[in-house]
Design an enzyme around this catalytic site. Structure first.
Site, PDB file in Angstrom:
ATOM      1  N   HIS A 472      -8.600   2.954  10.400  1.00  0.00           N
ATOM      2  CA  HIS A 472      -7.626   4.272  10.213  1.00  0.00           C
ATOM      3  C   HIS A 472      -6.159   3.667  10.189  1.00  0.00           C
ATOM      4  CE1 HIS A 472      -6.409   8.474  10.704  1.00  0.00           C
ATOM      5  NE2 HIS A 472      -5.590   7.907  11.018  1.00  0.00           N
ATOM      6  N   GLU A 473      -5.964   2.907  11.296  1.00  0.00           N
ATOM      7  CA  GLU A 473      -4.661   2.598  11.213  1.00  0.00           C
ATOM      8  C   GLU A 473      -4.102   1.682  10.262  1.00  0.00           C
ATOM      9  OE1 GLU A 473      -2.496   4.717  13.096  1.00  0.00           O
ATOM     10  OE2 GLU A 473      -4.176   5.616  14.090  1.00  0.00           O
ATOM     11  N   HIS A 476      -3.277   3.769   7.166  1.00  0.00           N
ATOM     12  CA  HIS A 476      -1.784   3.979   7.194  1.00  0.00           C
ATOM     13  C   HIS A 476      -0.852   2.816   6.682  1.00  0.00           C
ATOM     14  CE1 HIS A 476      -2.135   8.119   8.649  1.00  0.00           C
ATOM     15  NE2 HIS A 476      -2.680   7.787   9.895  1.00  0.00           N
ATOM     16  N   HIS A 479      -0.695   2.133   3.322  1.00  0.00           N
ATOM     17  CA  HIS A 479      -0.021   3.170   2.492  1.00  0.00           C
ATOM     18  C   HIS A 479       1.492   2.514   2.449  1.00  0.00           C
ATOM     19  CE1 HIS A 479       0.639   7.803   2.293  1.00  0.00           C
ATOM     20  NE2 HIS A 479       1.009   7.353   1.100  1.00  0.00           N
TER      21      HIS A 479
HETATM   22 ZN   LIG Z   1      -3.517   8.838  11.331  1.00  0.00          ZN
END
Ligand SMILES: [Zn+2]
Length: 688
Positions: A472-473, A476, A479
């Site tokens: 998940h991290e 990010h 991104h």
């Molecule tokens: Zn998040």
């Protein structure tokens, strides 16, 4: 001042990649550096505002984007450190500087000459190239200033600035109170009996935690998620589970100096006043006007589609837990501190799957390699370790990130372990954002996790949950790293709040993709790949307990929306409000909201997620539907789908409207169906 020459925060950083000079930083450097950088920024903004040239995109909007670079560099450094490696000294500076920074930002937003020039460019924005970044940046800055109070009357502006400044103090205090309650609590495990039911890795982690804090007892359980959640899952000692659970769920709710209830009440009253000054009925309307969802009704509509099916699922799950408890001779009803414990027993009985079975295949080392390899196969990135570079703590690892043609695209810091001076949870942030406006500026991105570190000489082994968090991290992080924009205000994760979780949640899908696990989930001792049937069971088990998960999350989202829709929150007692709201929505008595209000940092540690906890579910509609694009293509690494994903989602930052970005990637608007299927809340559709 002569002192400036000795303050590394006021010098150019002659370090590898322009990383902060971590080894030379002293607490006394920050305040003078902040004051100096704010002063410089004010002068830059004044020059823009008082220019006698006619306002243009270049001399006004682009110039504003470029302004304040020293201050931004310093803010990012400081707030990264107060989150990842704080100290009493840094916390004191934070309390001091936060309201000053808020006042500084307000002063810029309230500068009527600056706003008049931005407004003039914005009114002629149709003359800027269609679909170009210039137009987006102009609209974005204009809206930023309006939302910070630029259009208010002079007396309202003064009040607004006071509100913003007071909010900065209160939100800082709120988070520090939670940290204080977390740091103060430890459940001692004194005898073998206190360890009953705990798997080996948890016994070790409890021992390490005691040693790390110099406590002379065989083990302790702290309120760090990586200890408390497994403890509630495995401890056979119902009395200890109850004790730990109550401590965990009442953080911030104790009388005394760390009581968050009066702080939250004041925050809510100020936010309501803020919204009314802008002409909105309440804070939820104001917050939603700058989100993809647009209105509280659109959010309510999504939450409604999920809430009742989730409760029905949770009721069936509870019955299964109660049946098992009875079978094992328990005479009590299922209480909130029992749910995880019996759920784990049912899960093991049903799927013969527990973390002890999986963890040997999920070493941090290999799972990090899996995340890197996935980024390589999808987006062509390579991560080159630079062990000789030391960041702010010896456990932080530094990687050079390379793209097509071995071109350097950024720097990635990987900070994975829980520490007493690090806040809980997991997050991504930046030491520098990507931009092109003033030379090629490469991003420096950091991922923070709170994994329990493996004992000395042994690998750190992740649970399935940890693995999901890691990906998940990292989503990010990508991104931020893949960003390809011109202006910093539109870079990386600087997108609307209900869009920002799409890249992260989407990336979670690859963590459990059989093609990824088969290649990377190798037993840490034997090197054997994880067996196929274990992968199958793992994926089947993903939908297990989703009634519980969805109820606890959605309840928090519903309470958040209700709280920020209050027309007169000045007299609200948040604990009573929460109880009443749980009653109103028919909260199952065996489940508490995922975050209780007195420690709900999303809502009260800043305003970013206020009336915005729903964003994870909103983004999940997008990620479930988005991943289906790879499923439909029949390949989790389909190059065409990956190329569109990179171009329109991971690289585009805030240059596209979220709805347009998704449509360009997917070829149509998002559908809710895949989310309901993913959570097991709808029947899996039969092939036509
Ligand atoms: Zn998040």
């Amino acid at each position: 001042m002569a002192d400036h020459d000795k303050n590394p925060l006021l010098q150019p950083w002659q370090t590898p990649y322009g990383l902060p000079p971590f080894d030379r930083l002293e607490g006394e450097h920050y305040l003078p550096a902040f004051l100096h950088a704010m002063h410089t920024h004010r002068a830059e903004v004044k020059a823009i505002a008082e220019s006698t040239d006619p306002p243009s995109f270049g001399n006004t909007v682009a110039a504003l984007d470029k302004s304040g670079q020293d201050l931004h560099r310093l803010e990012r450094l400081f707030f990264n450190l107060t989150a990842s490696a704080t100290s009493d000294e840094l916390q004191a500076i934070e309390r001091d500087i936060s309201p000053q920074l808020a006042a500084h930002r307000s002063a810029i937003a309230m500068d009527s000459k600056l706003f008049a020039r931005i407004e003039a460019v914005n009114e002629r924005r149709d003359e800027l190239p269609t679909g170009g970044e210039e137009r987006r940046l102009t609209e974005r800055f204009h809206l930023d200033l309006v939302r910070e109070g630029a259009r208010l009357s002079p007396s309202a502006k003064e009040r607004y600035a006071a509100i913003v400044e007071r909010l900065a103090t209160l939100t800082t205090q709120f988070m520090q109170n939670v940290l204080a309650d977390e740091a103060a609590y430890r459940l001692p495990l004194a005898s073998e009996d206190d360890f009953a039911g705990l798997p080996d890795y948890l016994r070790l982690a409890a021992r390490e935690a005691a040693q790390e804090r110099g406590i002379d007892t065989p083990g302790i359980i702290t309120l760090s998620r990586s200890l408390i959640v497994p403890f509630l899952t495995y401890s056979d000692r119902r009395d200890l589970r109850e004790q730990a659970y109550k401590a965990w769920t009442t953080r911030g709710e104790h009388d005394g100096p760390h009581d968050n209830r009066p702080i939250a009440r004041e925050i809510l009253a100020l936010r309501n006043e803020q919204a009314r000054l802008h002409g909105y009925r309440h804070y939820a309307d104001y917050a939603l006007s700058d989100r993809m969802a647009g209105t509280p009704d659109a959010v309510a509509d999504l939450l409604r589609q999920v809430w009742e099916p989730a409760k029905a699922r949770a009721a069936a799950e509870r019955d299964a837990l109660a049946a098992l408890a009875k079978e094992q001779g328990a005479t009590h009803a299922i209480e909130p501190w029992d749910w995880r414990y019996y759920a784990e027993k049912v899960r093991q009985a049903r799927y013969h799957l527990d973390d002890g079975l999986l963890k040997p295949y999920f070493s941090l080392e290999r799972m990090l390699a899996a995340a890197f390899d996935t980024a390589h196969r999808l987006f062509g990135l390579s991560f080159v370790p630079r062990p000789e570079i030391r960041a702010y703590h010896p456990d932080v690892r530094v990687f050079e990130v390379r793209g097509a043609g071995d071109r350097m695209v950024g720097v990635f810091l990987s900070d994975n372990f829980a520490r007493p001076n690090k806040r809980g949870g997991a997050w991504m942030s930046a030491y520098r954002w990507q931009s092109r406006a003033h030379g090629d500026t490469l991003p420096i991105i950091v991922n923070n996790n709170n994994f329990a570190k493996g004992p000395a000489g042994a690998p750190t082994l992740l649970s399935a949950d940890d693995l999901r968090t890691l990906f998940h991290e990292f989503g990010h992080g990508l991104h931020g790293l893949l960003s390809q924009v011109t202006y910093e205000r539109l870079s990386g994760t600087n997108v609307l709040r209900d869009f920002v979780e799409l890249p992260s949640q989407l990336f979670e899908h690859w963590a459990f993709e059989p093609a990824v696990l088969k290649r990377h989930a190798l037993h840490h001792a034997t090197g054997e790949p994880i067996p196929d049937e274990l992968i199958e069971r793992l994926n089947e088990a993903q939908r297990f307990n989703q009634g519980f998960e969805t109820v606890e999350y959605t309840a928090s989202a519903l309470i958040d929306m209700a709280l920020h829709s209050e027309l007169d929150p000045a007299g609200v007692d948040i604990s009573a409000f929460e109880r009443a709201e749980m009653q109103r929505i028919g909260m199952p008595r065996e489940i508490l909201p995922r975050h209780r209000l007195p420690h709900f940092g999303h809502l009260f540690a800043s305003s970013g997620y206020a009336a915005g906890y729903y964003v994870y579910l909103w983004a999940e509609v997008l990620d479930a539907d988005g991943y289906d694009a790879f499923v439909e293509a029949g390949d989790p690494f389909d190059p065409d789908v990956a190329e569109r994903l990179k171009r329109y989602i991971y690289s585009s930052g805030g240059t596209l409207l979220p709805a347009d970005a998704f449509r360009s990637f997917r070829g149509r608007d998002p559908r809710v169906g895949p989310l309901l299927v993913q959570r097991g809340l709808a029947d899996v559709p039969q092939p036509a």
